[in-house]
Structures are given as C-alpha cells and as structure tokens.
Enzyme design. Structure first.
Site, PDB file in Angstrom:
ATOM      1  N   LYS A 180      -2.165  -1.529  -3.894  1.00  0.00           N
ATOM      2  CA  LYS A 180      -3.026  -0.355  -3.823  1.00  0.00           C
ATOM      3  C   LYS A 180      -2.194   0.916  -3.915  1.00  0.00           C
ATOM      4  O   LYS A 180      -1.210   1.017  -3.193  1.00  0.00           O
ATOM      5  CB  LYS A 180      -3.778  -0.385  -2.500  1.00  0.00           C
ATOM      6  CG  LYS A 180      -4.692   0.770  -2.267  1.00  0.00           C
ATOM      7  CD  LYS A 180      -5.245   0.699  -0.881  1.00  0.00           C
ATOM      8  CE  LYS A 180      -5.942   2.010  -0.621  1.00  0.00           C
ATOM      9  NZ  LYS A 180      -6.251   2.194   0.753  1.00  0.00           N
ATOM     10  N   LYS A 217       0.854  -1.185   0.000  1.00  0.00           N
ATOM     11  CA  LYS A 217       0.000   0.000   0.000  1.00  0.00           C
ATOM     12  C   LYS A 217       0.889   1.233   0.000  1.00  0.00           C
ATOM     13  O   LYS A 217       1.709   1.431   0.894  1.00  0.00           O
ATOM     14  CB  LYS A 217      -0.906  -0.003   1.225  1.00  0.00           C
ATOM     15  CG  LYS A 217      -1.761   1.247   1.329  1.00  0.00           C
ATOM     16  CD  LYS A 217      -2.751   1.166   2.474  1.00  0.00           C
ATOM     17  CE  LYS A 217      -3.521   2.458   2.589  1.00  0.00           C
ATOM     18  NZ  LYS A 217      -4.527   2.401   3.664  1.00  0.00           N
TER      19      LYS A 217
HETATM   20  C1  PBG Z   1      -7.399   3.296   5.523  1.00  0.00           C
HETATM   21  C2  PBG Z   1      -7.663   3.225   4.066  1.00  0.00           C
HETATM   22  C3  PBG Z   1      -7.493   4.204   3.073  1.00  0.00           C
HETATM   23  C4  PBG Z   1      -7.994   3.654   1.894  1.00  0.00           C
HETATM   24  C5  PBG Z   1      -8.415   2.364   2.184  1.00  0.00           C
HETATM   25  N1  PBG Z   1      -8.178   2.124   3.523  1.00  0.00           N
HETATM   26  C6  PBG Z   1      -7.017   5.598   3.152  1.00  0.00           C
HETATM   27  C7  PBG Z   1      -5.624   5.920   3.476  1.00  0.00           C
HETATM   28  O1  PBG Z   1      -4.773   5.065   3.710  1.00  0.00           O
HETATM   29  O2  PBG Z   1      -5.373   7.116   3.562  1.00  0.00           O
HETATM   30  C8  PBG Z   1      -8.072   4.348   0.563  1.00  0.00           C
HETATM   31  C9  PBG Z   1      -9.114   3.835  -0.383  1.00  0.00           C
HETATM   32  C10 PBG Z   1      -9.430   4.732  -1.520  1.00  0.00           C
HETATM   33  O3  PBG Z   1      -8.784   5.763  -1.767  1.00  0.00           O
HETATM   34  O4  PBG Z   1     -10.390   4.398  -2.232  1.00  0.00           O
HETATM   35  N2  PBG Z   1      -6.091   3.428   5.913  1.00  0.00           N
END
Ligand code: PBG
Length: 324
Positions: free
Chosen positions: A248, A195
């Site tokens: 992601k 991520k």
């Molecule tokens: C929680 C999380 C996030 C997303 C999914 N889980 C936001 C982040 O890490 O700031 C993003 C999902 C999206 O942008 O559709 N940490």
C-alpha cells in the site's frame, strides 16, 4: 524468430485473438470494497475529496453491502468514525463501537459477504496517531495491547478477516496469539505489511477524520525510497502468522507488489488508495482522461504486477460495468 517472420501484430488483429492471448483478467471476485461507518441512522455524509464515497451509518452500510454482494464482490473492509476520540482510542476496542455494531448488522443481513476490518487507532485517537503517544513518538509495545483488544472485539462481533494497518513492530504475532487464545483460530489476518508513509492517503484522512494533529507517520510507516525493507517487513509478517500480505499504496508501488509475489508466493493484496481514486475522479470529471478506461487499466495492471486482490473505492463501479 524475428521480423519479418515473427509479427506480434498478428495476434492483436481483432478482439477474439486478443482475448485468446490475454494473460491477466480482472473480475469482481478480485475486489474488496472499503466502507466508512459512522454512528447514527440513515446518515450519509459525502466525502468532498472522494466523489462517490461517503461516511455511512450502519443501516446505510448494510445497503451498500447488499449491493456489493449482489454485484459479485466477495468482501468489504470497514473503517470506523467513532462518536468520541480520546488519547487511547478507546472506541476502537469497545464492543459497542461503531465498527463492532456494523459488523453484527452486516453479518445478520448479508451473511455471505466477507467482512474485513481495518485494525488501527488513528481514527479513534484525538491526536490522530496510530498508537499510544509517548513524548513525540508512538510507543510500539503499549500500542500492541490495544491493537489486540481491537482485533478481538472485531472477531467477537463476527469479522472474518482483521487487517492491522498501524505498522507497529510485532503486531501480527501479537494479534494472532490473542485471537488463538480466545478461540478465534479461523479469523484470518491480512497484514498491511508494506505500508508506506504516503501523500496518497490525503483524501482518506478527510474521509476517516484521522489526520495526525502533530508530526507525521514517518516513524512507523515505510520510507517510499525503500524496497528491500518492504521484503523484510513482509517476511516478518508471514513469520508472525499473516495469511494475506498487503502492499500500500498500489500504483506507484507495483515493483513492490511484483517482488513480494515473486519472492513469497503468498496471497498478496494491493490497496488502490484514496489519492489514486481521487486523482482519477478529478481528471475524469474534467474530461482530461477517460475515467472508465483508466480505472480498468489501473486495476488490471495491479493484478498483472502480482496482486491476487485489490482494495478499491472503484469496486462497485467496476463490478457494475463487468455485469453489463
Ligand atoms: C489507517 C489507514 C490509512 C489508510 C488505510 N488505513 C491512513 C493512514 O495510514 O494514514 C489509507 C487508505 C487510503 O488512503 O485509501 N492507518
């Protein structure tokens, strides 16, 4: 064989031929539909930066689930907007929390639908970070305890899959151990393994009201410049017990999706995140691109890169078109 003996255009002549040689397919069975749940009843609050997406109370979320399930979408993933936020994100692991309550309602009314949950603290902490803040940073090991409590409370409520998205080190192993000790051996873990610290999460932070109040997430989420490191992250999560590994965002990170699939042969999920959704909606709404067409193209190409499943806000729209 070369031109003029070999003519690739022969097999592109009509749709029947194209269909025969098509290498990748996209079906509603590949999709996971994200939902934002909030307290209350009959409540729908649209998210301005994500046309078509709304924060929903549990009863409305159940309706969405019924529709998604009827369209052949196998799973949803829940994000929670708590009643109150505090430094330790306590509603994240309360058995009466908004996600926990919604899981129970969904499991009662749409028992066949797979319920996944995002396990993270940023939606529940008043500072908006994904863990326990210590000085100017997030304390890894203290956060692990809270994430385990959160995953357990989701499992107790009936979640089929928990998906840690915090990017703390060691969280997959800690959560696996906690689940097993409490008898939740069948609850699977989908790890947000690679991520990235991405600007593409902008609209999500409006939807989940989770913008960090100071600093950013670069001390725990990955640097967009790195690919080898993503493979190490995935390797760790698999070793710690991840059943599904996620990359992601998706669109700008298809090389990572590809390499993860090639190297590990594990089930790979890709998250077609909020910014990817909003860009298509904005350009489509202005008539600058054919929204339906590029949505299809984007999701198909994410699969072609190696994803087995895709989390996407487009899930219902695409499933509806597949049905028609
Ligand atoms: C929680 C999380 C996030 C997303 C999914 N889980 C936001 C982040 O890490 O700031 C993003 C999902 C999206 O942008 O559709 N940490």
């Amino acid at each position: 064989m070369r031109f003029p003996d070999y003519r690739p255009r022969r097999l592109r002549k009509n749709e029947k031929l194209r269909e025969l040689v098509r290498e990748t397919t996209l079906t509603s069975g590949d999709l996971i539909y994200p939902l934002f749940v909030c307290p209350g009843k009959d409540h729908v609050q649209s998210v301005s930066s994500m046309p078509g997406v709304a924060q929903l109370s549990a009863d409305r979320a159940v309706k969405e689930c019924q529709e998604a399930s009827a369209l052949g979408i196998p799973a949803i993933i829940l994000f929670g907007l708590p009643e109150r936020k505090d430094p330790l994100g306590s509603e994240a692991y309360s058995d009466r929390g908004v996600v926990q309550t919604t899981i129970r309602e969904i499991k009662e009314k749409v028992p066949d639908l797979l319920v996944m949950t995002d396990v993270c603290l940023c939606e529940y902490t008043d500072h908006g970070h994904c863990g326990v803040v210590q000085g100017a940073d997030v304390d890894n090991d203290r956060t692990l305890e809270l994430l385990c409590k959160e995953a357990l409370s989701h499992a107790r409520a009936g979640a089929d899959v928990v998906a840690p998205s915090d990017m703390m080190d060691g969280r997959v192993g800690a959560i696996r151990k906690a689940l097993d000790q409490e008898g939740f051996k069948e609850v699977a873990i989908m790890a947000y393994a690679a991520k990235y610290a991405s600007g593409f999460y902008g609209p999500f932070r409006e939807a989940a009201e989770s913008t960090p109040q100071f600093g950013d997430r670069r001390s725990y989420q990955m640097d967009p410049a790195n690919a080898d490191e993503a493979l190490r992250e995935v390797e760790l999560d698999i070793a710690e017990g991840a059943d599904i590994v996620m990359v992601k965002p998706a669109m700008a990170y298809l090389d990572i999706v590809y390499r993860v699939k090639q190297k590990f042969g594990y089930p790979v999920a890709a998250y077609n995140v909020s910014g990817e959704y909003s860009m298509i909606k904005a350009a489509g709404g202005n008539g600058w691109v054919d929204e339906e067409r590029i949505t299809w193209e984007v999701l198909l190409c994410i699969k072609r890169a190696g994803a087995d499943m895709i989390l996407s806000y487009f899930a219902k729209e695409v499933a509806r078109r597949l049905r028609a």
